[in-house]
Design an enzyme around this catalytic site. Sequence first.
Site, PDB file in Angstrom:
ATOM      1  N   TYR A   1       0.974  -1.088  -0.126  1.00 53.60           N
ATOM      2  CA  TYR A   1      -0.070   0.099   0.044  1.00 53.60           C
ATOM      3  C   TYR A   1       0.896   1.315   0.007  1.00 53.60           C
ATOM      4  CZ  TYR A   1      -3.758  -3.299   1.727  1.00 53.60           C
ATOM      5  OH  TYR A   1      -4.736  -4.196   1.882  1.00 53.60           O
TER       6      TYR A   1
ATOM      7  N   HIS B   1       0.939 -11.809   2.850  1.00 56.05           N
ATOM      8  CA  HIS B   1      -0.137 -10.897   1.981  1.00 56.05           C
ATOM      9  C   HIS B   1      -0.636 -11.874   0.808  1.00 56.05           C
ATOM     10  CE1 HIS B   1      -1.484  -6.816   0.308  1.00 56.05           C
ATOM     11  NE2 HIS B   1      -2.223  -7.584   0.129  1.00 56.05           N
TER      12      HIS B   1
END
Length: 251
Positions: free
Chosen positions: A36, A92
């Site tokens: 991000y 992730h």
Amino acid sequence: MNLPRLGLGTMGITDPEAIATAIDVGYRHLDTAQIYDNEAVVGEGIARADVDRGELVVATKLWVDQLDRVRESTVESLDRLGLDAVDLLYVHRPRGKYDPESTLPALADLQADGLVDEIAVSNFELDDLNRFIDVLERPPAANQVEYHPRFQPEDRLEHAREHEYPLVAYSPLYDGRVGDVDAVVEVAARHDITPEQASLAWLLEKGIHPIPKASSREHLEANLAAQSVDLDPEDVAAIDGVEREDELYPE
């Protein structure tokens, strides 16, 4: 770890004040990730907020190209966050440099050393989840998956229930399009709430932990208010029955 029922997804948030505002209105679970590119933003928001660190559940995720340098990469994330430890550290996605035989023990070492409170996974399917259990002899602390009315991976929900760990839902508002889903709109109208609140309340009724993204105080408060909505079984069944063919973030 006591995971709050509803948290804040931070993908795309670039202003630390939005994080500080979320904490101010009552959010206690903050979810970020290396990919991000805003761990420093989240960390600055936490620093600005007038809340004890122990009240927060802070999560980040190791990206797929960092899974062969778990310790070094985690320390870098902690530096960006300005924290000594995170409450949840996710893998992730189980691809790229992911090797369960080396990645997972490295994560366990971080946990033993106090840099990570709990080890979690994201976007794991059943084979990956069962391999995690085989390697570490315990289930993950959470599995974070895409979950909204138009995409409902029930197999992951059942696995989480069976092994007694929380399922965390990202994109719970269907990328801002739950207002286009007829069943959600109808449930919202029956309860005099927004479609967004109906979608979140539906997930909460199922025991799922949604992490909607929001940055304005108005939307932050509205999403948090979904926790006080009580849906009827018929409402849950109506949204359960939505056609499910729109995964936003497939592998």
